[in-house]
Design an enzyme around this catalytic site. Structure first.
Site, PDB file in Angstrom:
ATOM      1  CD  GLU A 136      -7.235   3.070   7.980  1.00  0.00           C
ATOM      2  OE1 GLU A 136      -7.874   2.206   8.583  1.00  0.00           O
ATOM      3  OE2 GLU A 136      -6.143   2.850   7.432  1.00  0.00           O
ATOM      4  CB  CYS A 193      -2.809   5.126  -0.064  1.00  0.00           C
ATOM      5  SG  CYS A 193      -3.772   3.607  -0.104  1.00  0.00           S
ATOM      6  CB  CYS A 202     -14.600  -3.413   1.425  1.00  0.00           C
ATOM      7  SG  CYS A 202     -14.229  -4.277  -0.120  1.00  0.00           S
ATOM      8  CB  CYS A 206     -10.018 -10.049   0.670  1.00  0.00           C
ATOM      9  SG  CYS A 206     -10.412  -9.633  -1.037  1.00  0.00           S
ATOM     10  CB  CYS A 244      -8.687  -7.375   3.534  1.00  0.00           C
ATOM     11  SG  CYS A 244      -8.884  -5.600   3.380  1.00  0.00           S
ATOM     12  CG  LEU A 303      -3.638 -13.326  -9.559  1.00  0.00           C
ATOM     13  CD1 LEU A 303      -4.936 -13.152 -10.324  1.00  0.00           C
ATOM     14  CD2 LEU A 303      -2.477 -13.502 -10.540  1.00  0.00           C
ATOM     15  CB  CYS A 317      -5.856  -2.833   4.066  1.00  0.00           C
ATOM     16  SG  CYS A 317      -5.715  -2.296   2.410  1.00  0.00           S
TER      17      CYS A 317
HETATM   18  N1  SAH Z   1     -10.276  -3.647  -3.264  1.00  0.00           N
HETATM   19  C1  SAH Z   1      -9.099  -3.315  -3.973  1.00  0.00           C
HETATM   20  C2  SAH Z   1      -8.258  -2.214  -3.352  1.00  0.00           C
HETATM   21  C3  SAH Z   1      -8.080  -2.179  -1.859  1.00  0.00           C
HETATM   22  S1  SAH Z   1      -6.976  -3.312  -1.109  1.00  0.00           S
HETATM   23  C4  SAH Z   1      -8.272  -4.544  -4.248  1.00  0.00           C
HETATM   24  O1  SAH Z   1      -8.676  -5.639  -3.860  1.00  0.00           O
HETATM   25  O2  SAH Z   1      -7.252  -4.442  -4.911  1.00  0.00           O
HETATM   26  C5  SAH Z   1      -5.351  -2.919  -1.660  1.00  0.00           C
HETATM   27  C6  SAH Z   1      -4.416  -4.105  -1.673  1.00  0.00           C
HETATM   28  O3  SAH Z   1      -4.045  -4.509  -0.361  1.00  0.00           O
HETATM   29  C7  SAH Z   1      -5.045  -5.339  -2.307  1.00  0.00           C
HETATM   30  O4  SAH Z   1      -4.104  -5.982  -3.105  1.00  0.00           O
HETATM   31  C8  SAH Z   1      -5.397  -6.164  -1.084  1.00  0.00           C
HETATM   32  O5  SAH Z   1      -5.610  -7.493  -1.422  1.00  0.00           O
HETATM   33  C9  SAH Z   1      -4.201  -5.905  -0.199  1.00  0.00           C
HETATM   34  N2  SAH Z   1      -4.390  -6.221   1.211  1.00  0.00           N
HETATM   35  C10 SAH Z   1      -5.470  -6.076   1.980  1.00  0.00           C
HETATM   36  N3  SAH Z   1      -5.243  -6.475   3.243  1.00  0.00           N
HETATM   37  C11 SAH Z   1      -3.973  -6.886   3.283  1.00  0.00           C
HETATM   38  C12 SAH Z   1      -3.148  -7.416   4.310  1.00  0.00           C
HETATM   39  N4  SAH Z   1      -3.596  -7.603   5.535  1.00  0.00           N
HETATM   40  N5  SAH Z   1      -1.880  -7.725   3.965  1.00  0.00           N
HETATM   41  C13 SAH Z   1      -1.410  -7.533   2.716  1.00  0.00           C
HETATM   42  N6  SAH Z   1      -2.131  -7.030   1.717  1.00  0.00           N
HETATM   43  C14 SAH Z   1      -3.409  -6.722   1.987  1.00  0.00           C
END
Ligand code: SAH
Length: 349
Positions: free
Chosen positions: A91, A104, A111, A115, A118, A214, A332
């Site tokens: 994407e 972006c 990945c 998290c 995500c 964070l 994401c």
């Molecule tokens: N792996 C990297 C970059 C990709 S995610 C990272 O962790 O920063 C980009 C941002 O989107 C990160 O801050 C991630 O935590 C956030 N993110 C992912 N899924 C999300 C969601 N469902 N709602 C809000 N933020 C999200």
């Protein structure tokens, strides 16, 4: 085989020497690939056929293919599903702001960071993206939309620091005057905080923006949201950030996704303030985008505002991220996941 677009100017020079070609040919080919954004050798009208044949014996040249495109009716945000040469789908998103166009990009197929909130991580990691595929996302969008890309955020699917060497080379090539010459100041790389790589990146002396995800004000809560917190503590991250700021003089962005009832209370804001007080930083508050697989809910507007206000009151710069393309599943990895699920359903029919 290496892709032509993965070769730096120096590497292409080396290859051309091996092929017995004159120096000016390197400049011409590099320009076709990285400035004029050619999709194929056919477009390279001033390059002799014999050289094109020699090149295609030495390297592949496989620009990304568009599978689907979604345009938001609300704000023009455009999401691209792009296919890589091995059939994997990624994407990429184009966002239009009054200060310019921002793309972006994804840094990996899938990945492995896990998290909890995500969608990109649900299927695990398939593979890293090559330099050609990192650049290719931006090249594809600039070429096919005719929109000049001025900002790049590495915030799509994947953990850029898990694909560190390719990301560093990508930044060099994207900001090179022989290529698209995008300003380093207009590039943001977002990481979940692989601490050793924060130190490594500081040594690169880029003037890009480093964003750290964070999402929690203490290690216990962070472990519940982000498995990587079992490996690195918040204080290790903060120490690495201080080093980064000292070495580069650049302000760090901290991303904090607000999940209703989990990390959005006043006590959490106060804990966060204790970590960030006096740091050259900025906090980006993101009301979490709920995904089907988890029951996380986004914080109310009032609690987001209260959280931001408390940070500001304590002299910590904070902004609430404006939601873009909410009508086209811009969160994401959701679109890619939906596409892959659909494909699976079809093949099971
Ligand atoms: N792996 C990297 C970059 C990709 S995610 C990272 O962790 O920063 C980009 C941002 O989107 C990160 O801050 C991630 O935590 C956030 N993110 C992912 N899924 C999300 C969601 N469902 N709602 C809000 N933020 C999200």
């Amino acid at each position: 085989m290496t892709d032509l677009r993965s070769l730096s100017f120096q590497e292409l020079t080396g290859l051309m020497e091996q092929l017995g070609e004159k120096k000016f040919r390197t400049t011409q080919v590099y320009e076709w690939v990285h400035k004029k954004l050619a999709h194929s050798y056919d477009e390279m009208t001033n390059i002799p056929k014999a050289l094109k044949e020699k090149l295609s014996d030495a390297v592949v040249f496989e620009p990304l293919k568009e599978v689907e495109r979604y345009v938001s009716k609300l704000d023009g945000t455009t999401k691209f599903l792009l296919e890589l040469s091995d059939g994997n789908i990624i994407e990429t998103v184009l966002m239009k702001y009054h200060h310019g166009n921002s793309v972006c990009i994804s840094s990996q197929v899938g990945c492995r960071m896990g998290c909890r909130f995500c969608a990109s991580t649900l299927g695990g990691l398939t593979r890293h993206l090559t330099v050609a595929e990192l650049l290719g996302q931006i090249y594809y969008i600039q070429k096919t939309t005719g929109e000049r890309v001025s900002n790049v955020v590495v915030m799509g699917t994947g953990e850029p620091f898990d694909n560190y060497d390719n990301i560093v080379k990508f930044i060099h090539m994207l900001t090179d005057e022989k290529g698209l010459n995008i300003s380093q100041r207009n590039i943001t790389v977002s990481t979940c905080g692989l601490v050793e790589r924060i130190y490594d990146l500081a040594k690169e002396q880029f003037s890009i923006t480093l964003a750290i995800s964070l999402h929690a004000p203490n290690d216990q809560m962070r472990k519940e949201l982000m498995p990587i917190a079992n490996k690195y503590t918040i204080s290790q991250i903060m120490e690495a950030c201080d080093y980064y700021i000292k070495e580069t003089g650049r302000r760090i962005t901290f991303e904090y996704s607000l999940v209703a009832g989990v990390n959005d209370k006043e006590e959490h804001a106060k804990e966060l303030i204790r970590h960030l007080s006096g740091k050259l930083c900025h906090v980006n508050l993101i009301p979490v985008n709920p995904i089907d697989e988890r029951d996380y809910k986004r914080s109310t507007k009032a609690s987001v505002e209260a959280f931001a206000k408390l940070l500001e009151k304590n002299h910590i710069n904070a902004t609430v991220r404006r939601e873009m393309g909410s009508d086209i599943q811009a969160a994401c990895g959701q679109l890619r996941k939906r596409y892959n699920d659909r494909k699976e359903e079809k093949s099971n029919d």
